[in-house]
Motif scaffolding. Structure first.
Motif, PDB file in Angstrom:
ATOM      1  N   ARG A   1       0.811  -1.220   0.000  1.00  0.00           N
ATOM      2  CA  ARG A   1       0.000   0.000   0.000  1.00  0.00           C
ATOM      3  C   ARG A   1       0.846   1.273   0.000  1.00  0.00           C
ATOM      4  N   GLN A   2       2.153   1.100   0.007  1.00  0.00           N
ATOM      5  CA  GLN A   2       3.035   2.268   0.061  1.00  0.00           C
ATOM      6  C   GLN A   2       3.278   2.824  -1.346  1.00  0.00           C
ATOM      7  N   SER A   3       3.671   4.065  -1.391  1.00  0.00           N
ATOM      8  CA  SER A   3       3.976   4.723  -2.662  1.00  0.00           C
ATOM      9  C   SER A   3       5.131   4.011  -3.362  1.00  0.00           C
ATOM     10  N   GLY A   4       4.927   3.681  -4.610  1.00  0.00           N
ATOM     11  CA  GLY A   4       5.962   3.017  -5.398  1.00  0.00           C
ATOM     12  C   GLY A   4       5.821   1.515  -5.457  1.00  0.00           C
ATOM     13  N   ALA A   5       4.979   0.933  -4.598  1.00  0.00           N
ATOM     14  CA  ALA A   5       4.840  -0.528  -4.556  1.00  0.00           C
ATOM     15  C   ALA A   5       4.197  -1.060  -5.833  1.00  0.00           C
ATOM     16  N   LEU A   6       3.180  -0.387  -6.335  1.00  0.00           N
ATOM     17  CA  LEU A   6       2.507  -0.836  -7.558  1.00  0.00           C
ATOM     18  C   LEU A   6       3.448  -0.747  -8.754  1.00  0.00           C
ATOM     19  N   GLU A   7       4.221   0.334  -8.819  1.00  0.00           N
ATOM     20  CA  GLU A   7       5.188   0.482  -9.915  1.00  0.00           C
ATOM     21  C   GLU A   7       6.245  -0.619  -9.853  1.00  0.00           C
ATOM     22  N   LEU A   8       6.680  -0.952  -8.632  1.00  0.00           N
ATOM     23  CA  LEU A   8       7.656  -2.033  -8.455  1.00  0.00           C
ATOM     24  C   LEU A   8       7.078  -3.365  -8.915  1.00  0.00           C
ATOM     25  N   LYS A   9       5.825  -3.634  -8.538  1.00  0.00           N
ATOM     26  CA  LYS A   9       5.180  -4.882  -8.937  1.00  0.00           C
ATOM     27  C   LYS A   9       5.087  -4.989 -10.454  1.00  0.00           C
ATOM     28  N   ASN A  10       4.653  -3.928 -11.111  1.00  0.00           N
ATOM     29  CA  ASN A  10       4.520  -3.944 -12.571  1.00  0.00           C
ATOM     30  C   ASN A  10       5.875  -4.100 -13.251  1.00  0.00           C
ATOM     31  N   PHE A  11       6.887  -3.446 -12.681  1.00  0.00           N
ATOM     32  CA  PHE A  11       8.239  -3.582 -13.235  1.00  0.00           C
ATOM     33  C   PHE A  11       8.713  -5.023 -13.141  1.00  0.00           C
ATOM     34  N   MET A  12       8.512  -5.645 -11.972  1.00  0.00           N
ATOM     35  CA  MET A  12       8.957  -7.018 -11.765  1.00  0.00           C
ATOM     36  C   MET A  12       8.227  -7.994 -12.690  1.00  0.00           C
ATOM     37  N   LEU A  13       6.925  -7.803 -12.852  1.00  0.00           N
ATOM     38  CA  LEU A  13       6.159  -8.680 -13.737  1.00  0.00           C
ATOM     39  C   LEU A  13       6.663  -8.576 -15.174  1.00  0.00           C
ATOM     40  N   ASN A  14       6.989  -7.371 -15.582  1.00  0.00           N
ATOM     41  CA  ASN A  14       7.513  -7.172 -16.941  1.00  0.00           C
ATOM     42  C   ASN A  14       8.929  -7.727 -17.077  1.00  0.00           C
ATOM     43  N   TYR A  15       9.752  -7.467 -16.047  1.00  0.00           N
ATOM     44  CA  TYR A  15      11.157  -7.901 -16.092  1.00  0.00           C
ATOM     45  C   TYR A  15      11.268  -9.423 -16.133  1.00  0.00           C
TER      46      TYR A  15
END
Length: 484
Positions: free
Chosen positions: A223-237
């Protein structure tokens, strides 16, 4: 063993252990490297506070909270330079792994034990990934502690604490808890009888609840700022490292099998495939219901790995070389059990000792072809550049290479800046300010696989404006032909 004395074998074991430790010390401290992920993680460890380390990290990095805190504490208390302090935990863990694994296989046939230990000691893939600043070393270390302890009464009493801490140190702890519970169920409740479920849940309730601290942290973290972006990055990576339940299923499974034999066994394809076949021969003896060594340990490790595969199919956790380091004992113990049974067959028994020595020698010999496996070898790069072009002449460097080299210098507090001794130039259309150009490339474990270049460098090569003259782990050096 008639042609080799037991005393000689014991001395060989200690010699191999000494060489294995010396190799790790050299790679870790004498000629240090930091891959791209390590550089990014080190920036977080160096500049963020304990509290900030609990939040989504900079540079799309992630690591379990307790692991980050332990690293931060070591770095803070250590009297050494940052780059040395950051490597202390993985170095000590890698040495502990050697002794724990040696203790695990001590009851094996002596030459089988020598082969298995040789793989763990000298495999460049294992050396590289057990020395990383990421948490993969801890994954393997705690897995070994688990399979050495899971049958002991003291472990059964406090296993919930063990697993709760493991989850905070590594995501693999979640697979371990699930795998351990599946193992206990198969061992105690199979064939399935419903009346055993309630006693099973009651007996293992604390283990079932062990991941709650980590799950609570993960819910907060997401729920923290940046967590969703990190998740999407990891899924793509990691997108190519997920098994798809479609027409690509068998291709993905084959790719994973290939990655296992190249990484865990040997990056020389045919030899890695040969060792993989020896390992899979154990399935024949399982079908024949023949007794074999490490049966319980292999069952537990298999349960953990199956959970990992299920998480992968659900696109919750990828399968990749460094992410399967923890399950290395599964394949090595299976190889040892399989070879032991094969060598008892009438056709092999007479020559078994000689064959084991030959297999061990060839395996170590092939490892020497791609040792040391490294990534982002800035020290080796400029050492080679200085030999090619003496003095302090400027040199063209791609944007990616410049960024990584400067990041390496910041992480090492410019400790190795003196060896560079030359201005780094951005690539221009004329390429007339230097005779040489450095490009950052990805280093593959397979020593014969050529690294891929970006489109800009490919075009310059195609236009015959660059000629490759040398390479260092993670970099390629080109000569710029003199214009007539």
């Amino acid at each position: 063993m008639k042609f080799i004395s037991e005393k000689f074998i014991q001395k060989t074991f200690w010699l191999f252990l000494f060489i294995g430790i010396a190799l790790r010390f050299y790679v870790q401290f004498i000629h240090p490297t930091f891959n791209v992920d390590e550089v990014a993680l080190c920036k977080n460890l160096k500049y963020l506070s304990y509290t900030k380390l609990l939040y989504p990290l900079n540079g799309f990095q992630s690591a379990p909270p307790l692991y980050l805190w332990i690293q931060k504490t070591i770095i803070t208390l250590s009297p050494f330079d940052f780059y040395i302090s950051a490597k202390l935990l993985s170095f000590c863990s890698s040495i502990a792994i050697l002794f724990l694994f040696n203790d695990l296989i001590k009851k094996q046939r002596v030459l089988v034990r020598l082969l298995l230990l040789s793989i763990l000691l000298f495999n460049p893939y294992i050396i590289y990934h057990t020395l990383t600043i990421k948490q993969y070393t801890i994954d393997l270390l705690i897995t070994l502690i688990l399979i050495l302890s899971f049958e002991k009464s003291v472990f059964k009493r406090y296993s919930w604490i063990f697993f709760a801490v493991w989850c905070l140190l590594s995501n693999i702890g979640l697979f371990a808890i699930s795998g351990y519970l599946i193992y206990l169920f198969l061992k105690n409740c199979f064939p399935f009888k419903s009346f055993k479920i309630i006693p099973f849940l009651r007996a293992n309730g604390l283990v079932i609840l062990a991941p709650l601290p980590y799950i609570s942290y993960y819910i907060w973290f997401s729920r923290q700022s940046g967590a969703l972006e990190l998740k999407n990055f990891m899924l793509n990576y990691w997108s190519i490292n997920f098994i798809s339940m479609d027409s690509q299923f068998f291709r993905h499974v084959a790719a994973i099998a290939y990655e296992i034999w190249v990484s865990v066994f040997c990056a020389v394809d045919l030899w890695g495939f040969f060792l993989m076949l020896l390992t899979l021969a154990l399935l024949y003896f399982v079908i024949k219901k023949q007794a074999f060594a490490f049966k319980q340990e292999l069952l537990l490790l298999s349960c953990m790995f199956i959970v990992h595969v299920i998480f992968n199919i659900l696109r919750l956790y990828p399968l990749a070389d460094r992410l399967i380091l923890y399950v290395t004992p599964l394949f090595l113990l299976a190889l040892g059990a399989s070879i032991t049974l094969l060598m008892e067959l009438d056709g092999f028994k007479r020559f078994s000792n000689a064959m084991l020595l030959i297999i061990s020698t060839i395996t170590i010999g092939f490892y020497s072809l791609y040792f040391p496996f490294k990534e982002n070898d800035v020290i080796g790069l400029f050492d080679k550049v200085c030999r090619i072009d003496k003095g302090s002449n400027p040199i063209y460097v791609t944007y990616k290479a410049t960024h990584i080299i400067k990041s390496f210098n910041r992480i090492t507090d410019n400790k190795f800046i003196e060896i560079q001794k030359r201005p780094l130039l951005e690539i221009d259309s004329n390429l007339n300010q230097s005779k040489y150009l450095i490009s950052k490339t990805h280093k593959y474990l397979r020593y014969d696989k050529k690294p891929l270049e970006d489109s800009t460098i490919k075009k310059l090569i195609f236009d015959k404006k660059l000629i490759k003259i040398d390479s260092v782990d993670g970099y390629t050096i080109y000569k710029i032909p003199t214009k007539k």
